[in-house]
Enzyme design. Structure first.
Site, PDB file in Angstrom:
ATOM      1  N   GLN A  36       0.758  -1.229  -0.219  1.00 33.28           N
ATOM      2  CA  GLN A  36       0.228  -0.649   0.428  1.00 33.28           C
ATOM      3  C   GLN A  36       1.020   1.337   0.112  1.00 33.28           C
ATOM      4  O   GLN A  36       0.694   2.724  -0.603  1.00 33.28           O
ATOM      5  CB  GLN A  36      -0.397   0.051   0.962  1.00 33.28           C
ATOM      6  CG  GLN A  36      -1.648  -1.078   1.429  1.00 33.28           C
ATOM      7  CD  GLN A  36      -2.787  -1.441   2.757  1.00 33.28           C
ATOM      8  OE1 GLN A  36      -2.016  -1.504   3.318  1.00 33.28           O
ATOM      9  NE2 GLN A  36      -4.175  -0.934   2.903  1.00 33.28           N
ATOM     10  N   ASP A  38       4.134   1.634  -1.065  1.00 29.91           N
ATOM     11  CA  ASP A  38       4.688   1.670  -2.713  1.00 29.91           C
ATOM     12  C   ASP A  38       3.758   1.652  -3.741  1.00 29.91           C
ATOM     13  O   ASP A  38       4.164   2.542  -4.514  1.00 29.91           O
ATOM     14  CB  ASP A  38       5.579  -0.145  -2.943  1.00 29.91           C
ATOM     15  CG  ASP A  38       5.914  -0.336  -2.674  1.00 29.91           C
ATOM     16  OD1 ASP A  38       6.914   0.158  -1.503  1.00 29.91           O
ATOM     17  OD2 ASP A  38       6.812  -1.707  -1.732  1.00 29.91           O
ATOM     18  N   SER A  83      35.849  12.651  18.794  1.00 25.17           N
ATOM     19  CA  SER A  83      35.842  10.834  19.771  1.00 25.17           C
ATOM     20  C   SER A  83      35.487  11.322  20.522  1.00 25.17           C
ATOM     21  O   SER A  83      35.001  12.243  21.607  1.00 25.17           O
ATOM     22  CB  SER A  83      36.850  10.001  19.324  1.00 25.17           C
ATOM     23  OG  SER A  83      38.114   9.993  19.850  1.00 25.17           O
ATOM     24  N   ILE A  84      35.121   9.893  21.876  1.00 20.88           N
ATOM     25  CA  ILE A  84      34.579  10.309  22.719  1.00 20.88           C
ATOM     26  C   ILE A  84      35.096   9.139  23.694  1.00 20.88           C
ATOM     27  O   ILE A  84      35.783   8.390  23.394  1.00 20.88           O
ATOM     28  CB  ILE A  84      32.778   9.264  23.524  1.00 20.88           C
ATOM     29  CG1 ILE A  84      32.153  10.079  22.624  1.00 20.88           C
ATOM     30  CG2 ILE A  84      33.121  10.003  24.474  1.00 20.88           C
ATOM     31  CD1 ILE A  84      30.493  10.072  22.420  1.00 20.88           C
ATOM     32  N   LYS A 121      24.475   4.549  23.893  1.00 16.82           N
ATOM     33  CA  LYS A 121      25.424   4.493  22.724  1.00 16.82           C
ATOM     34  C   LYS A 121      25.214   3.686  21.815  1.00 16.82           C
ATOM     35  O   LYS A 121      25.199   2.603  21.770  1.00 16.82           O
ATOM     36  CB  LYS A 121      27.086   4.542  23.477  1.00 16.82           C
ATOM     37  CG  LYS A 121      28.361   4.438  22.194  1.00 16.82           C
ATOM     38  CD  LYS A 121      28.981   4.174  22.780  1.00 16.82           C
ATOM     39  CE  LYS A 121      30.435   4.738  21.758  1.00 16.82           C
ATOM     40  NZ  LYS A 121      30.464   3.746  20.976  1.00 16.82           N
ATOM     41  N   LYS A 295      26.629  12.584  29.522  1.00 13.44           N
ATOM     42  CA  LYS A 295      27.071  14.127  29.463  1.00 13.44           C
ATOM     43  C   LYS A 295      26.440  14.811  30.606  1.00 13.44           C
ATOM     44  O   LYS A 295      25.984  15.366  30.833  1.00 13.44           O
ATOM     45  CB  LYS A 295      26.426  14.271  27.860  1.00 13.44           C
ATOM     46  CG  LYS A 295      26.690  13.522  26.547  1.00 13.44           C
ATOM     47  CD  LYS A 295      26.095  13.638  25.447  1.00 13.44           C
ATOM     48  CE  LYS A 295      26.294  12.808  24.504  1.00 13.44           C
ATOM     49  NZ  LYS A 295      25.626  12.869  22.712  1.00 13.44           N
ATOM     50  N   CYS A 431      -1.037 -13.446  33.405  1.00 12.82           N
ATOM     51  CA  CYS A 431      -1.983 -14.073  34.115  1.00 12.82           C
ATOM     52  C   CYS A 431      -3.089 -13.432  35.077  1.00 12.82           C
ATOM     53  O   CYS A 431      -2.106 -12.876  36.053  1.00 12.82           O
ATOM     54  CB  CYS A 431      -1.413 -15.131  34.563  1.00 12.82           C
ATOM     55  SG  CYS A 431      -2.968 -16.563  35.731  1.00 12.82           S
TER      56      CYS A 431
END
Length: 692
Positions: A36, A38, A83-84, A121, A295, A431
């Site tokens: 549908q 598409d 980077s970290i 991460k 952070k 249950c």
């Protein structure tokens, strides 16, 4: 007039497709089939090809892929993409966060503290997406941090990224940084297509993502269903936020998915305590995670901390070693938990993962089974990360050589045939029969555990024996057991040197006396311990302590309203409703009446009248650290006493610590308190002021 009707149809299609993109990619709740969807897209493509003057630059058709680029162009980052720093242990993580707070301490204003944002991460590929005046203008890989490759042609095919920010007043520049990734389910579907084409399947989501974003042909990238989470920023011009939390909220308003389940915490201790909660949800995530990031929230504090040559000083990642293996799924069975939760479990052909033989893995819930489309007989990928329990990551659908039946989740409890009910707005099926024997077993096991009433000798095997001999049918029945009855019980044991042959062995006098003594010792543990041990939903040890600090006897608790309980700090409406519902149910009334008749203490020591209100307790709202060797308290006793007096027993010293209790050989914590100007008192001073 014709153009107007065509424009209206184009506009309608754009609205529908954007809606279904959000439902599929961001909400994970598609409402129509791929066919549908598409069909809608094909109609829009055809109309725009016939009327190119009516096509908007941010039309969904721009995601299907444009012309092939000749090669990737290197472009400098306006702001370096660093980077970290990583750590792999909780102790190292704590030390790193404390170092960051120590660097900030001299610069903090009176009353100012350091807030932390904790987030997953995501195990994908880092990307930087640049919007100029609201329009997606440029997308780069991290590259070497200074220069990245232009991948705009492929990023434009990511359907959960808007081509234009959803605002009428867009900022001049918004450089959104985050993780480009693929879900496990989309990888499984891609590998089916690979197998049909006679190509090799991809091993994991990260590898296929890294390869896809660097393709020269965006039409191929468009078929891969890549996604994006924003977790940071580069250059920002016209974005008025002063913290990471505010930035993530702004990102969401712009229509860009922000990193999921991010939470702000007010101290290192609170952040470390929250790790377990975030870890608990990891196995159910539909994408790969290889750690948790912390952070500093305040942008001003980040500016003060600055950056090293390769990484900022205001962020640290706690990473997990991840291991995975492929094995065959032999069976799916469901288990009933202590609160009635029905949990499906995958039974696997045993496989070695990081030195551990894995033969079972949780499938969590019915929705997870449907999402994975996992079936008995499938080849599955099983992952183990850090201390997280093994999980089925995905099904290798391309290896499914025959039609396998789908798993039918039971409509009745597999143990008692009782009715099942799905949590309102949730994913768990339970249950609802309070007399379910499987629930009783799990409740008794937890009741006797260290986290429960701490009954020495009451483990799973003993619980099974007591149930088999029909000696217990409730918590209170434990307190009616006697050593003579227990000593004469027999249970099956493996005969030494005889393989699997079992013989009946007597429980014995010593075991019986030890168990009765353990049960007797638990009789006076108090109302708080009892509340957290009898499997009331949402009521754990911390909640029980907070509630019984104000309502210290069962009659008081039973007379409290939902509103009164919800008003207690940290409790809230959901917990209050759960507790009140249990207290006033037939089941709850029977449990407490039975325990009372068995002589179990259903109260806490009554606090002095002048401090009966938790808000008036002498340490209310205070954070206290105890360090060194104390003469009158063990470590657990001083922590418990601080909490009884309304305070919070913290494990590390920060500027927000109210005071430190220093015993003999108090070391680094005392020194840190003195350097921060935090009051340090002796044990005698603490007793004379607060605990005479």
């Amino acid at each position: 007039m014709a153009d107007q009707s065509i424009q209206k149809r184009i506009d309608d299609l754009v609205v529908q497709i954007r809606y279904h993109d959000q439902r599929y990619y961001q909400d994970a709740a598609p409402e129509i089939s791929d066919l549908q969807y598409d069909t809608l897209m094909a109609e829009l493509v055809e109309l725009e090809q016939q009327h190119p003057d009516l096509a908007a630059p941010d039309s969904p058709t721009q995601r299907v892929g444009g012309d092939i680029v000749e090669h990737l162009v290197s472009v400098p980052h306006r702001v370096p993409m660093l980077s970290i720093d990583n750590t792999y242990s909780r102790d190292d993580l704590k030390a790193a966060m404390q170092r960051i707070e120590k660097l900030l301490a001299p610069t903090l204003a009176d009353g100012e503290s350091v807030g932390w944002v904790m987030e997953y991460k995501i195990d994908g590929v880092a990307g930087s997406i640049r919007y100029e005046n609201g329009e997606l203008a440029l997308a780069l890989t991290r590259g070497n941090g200074v220069v990245g490759d232009d991948i705009t042609h492929n990023v434009r095919t990511i359907r959960d990224l808007p081509l234009r920010l959803e605002t009428e007043r867009p900022p001049e520049v918004a450089e959104l940084r985050g993780e480009i990734y693929m879900t496990d389910a989309d990888l499984a579907d891609l590998n089916v297509r690979q197998a049909k084409a006679g190509a090799e399947p991809y091993k994991n989501t990260r590898n296929v993502t890294a390869g896809t974003i660097r393709l020269l042909d965006p039409k191929i990238a468009a078929t891969r269903k890549l996604r994006f989470f924003c977790h940071g920023s580069g250059e920002l011009i016209g974005v008025d936020v002063d913290s990471h939390q505010a930035f993530l909220q702004w990102v969401d308003r712009m229509g860009v998915p922000s990193t999921p389940n991010a939470v702000r915490l007010d101290s290192v201790d609170a952040a470390l305590d929250a790790v377990a909660k975030l870890e608990k949800g990891m196995p159910e995530l539909p994408f790969e995670v290889d750690g948790i990031v912390f952070k500093v929230d305040s942008f001003a504090q980040r500016e003060t901390l600055g950056v090293r040559s390769k990484s900022p000083r205001w962020v640290i990642a706690y990473k997990f070693e991840r291991y995975e293996a492929t094995t065959r799924l032999e069976a799916i069975e469901v288990q009933v938990g202590k609160t009635g939760t029905i949990t499906p479990v995958a039974y696997l052909v045993p496989v070695d993962i990081a030195g551990t033989t894995v033969s079972r893995a949780s499938l969590h819930n019915a929705d997870e089974i449907e999402r994975l489309d996992v079936r008995v007989g499938d080849l599955v990928v099983v992952e183990k990360a850090g201390k997280i329990i093994p999980k089925v990551v995905r099904v290798e659908k391309h290896a499914r050589t025959e039609e396998l039946p789908t798993f039918e989740f039971p409509e009745q409890c597999p143990e008692c045939d009782g009715p099942l009910s799905r949590d309102e707005g949730g994913v768990y099926i339970r249950c609802t029969n309070p007399q379910c024997p499987a629930q009783l077993r799990q409740r008794l096991v937890y009741f006797g555990s260290r986290a429960g009433m701490d009954i020495d000798g009451l483990g799973e095997e003993v619980v099974d024996l007591l149930l088999q001999k029909k000696l217990v049918a409730s918590f209170a029945d434990l307190y009616r057991l006697d050593a003579d009855t227990l000593a004469n019980l027999t249970w099956p044991r493996q005969r030494k040197g005889k393989g699997d042959e079992l013989i009946d062995v007597q429980f014995g006098r010593k075991n019986a006396e030890n168990l009765v003594a353990g049960i007797e010792a638990s009789r006076t543990r108090g109302l708080a311990r009892l509340l957290s041990s009898i499997s009331i939903r949402h009521v754990g040890p911390r909640v029980a302590k907070l509630i019984t600090a104000k309502y210290w006897s069962l009659p008081q608790l039973q007379s409290a309203t939902t509103e009164q309980l919800a008003a207690i700090h940290e409790i809230g409406e959901r917990i209050a409703e759960s507790l009140v519902s249990f207290l006033h149910s037939d089941q709850g009334a029977a449990v407490f009446a039975d325990l009372e008749s068995a002589g179990v203490v259903l109260s806490e020591p009554e606090p002095p009248a002048e401090t009966a209100d938790a808000g008036e307790l002498p340490l209310a709202g205070k954070a206290i650290v105890a360090t060194g060797t104390l003469a009158n308290y063990t470590r657990d006793q001083i922590k418990a006493r601080i909490e009884e007096l309304g305070g919070r027993a913290a494990s590390s010293v920060s500027k927000s610590t109210d005071f430190v209790i220093a015993g003999e050989k108090a070391g680094s914590k005392r020194n840190k308190a003195e350097s921060l100007g935090v009051e340090v008192i002796s044990e005698d001073e603490f007793r004379s002021r607060y605990d005479p």
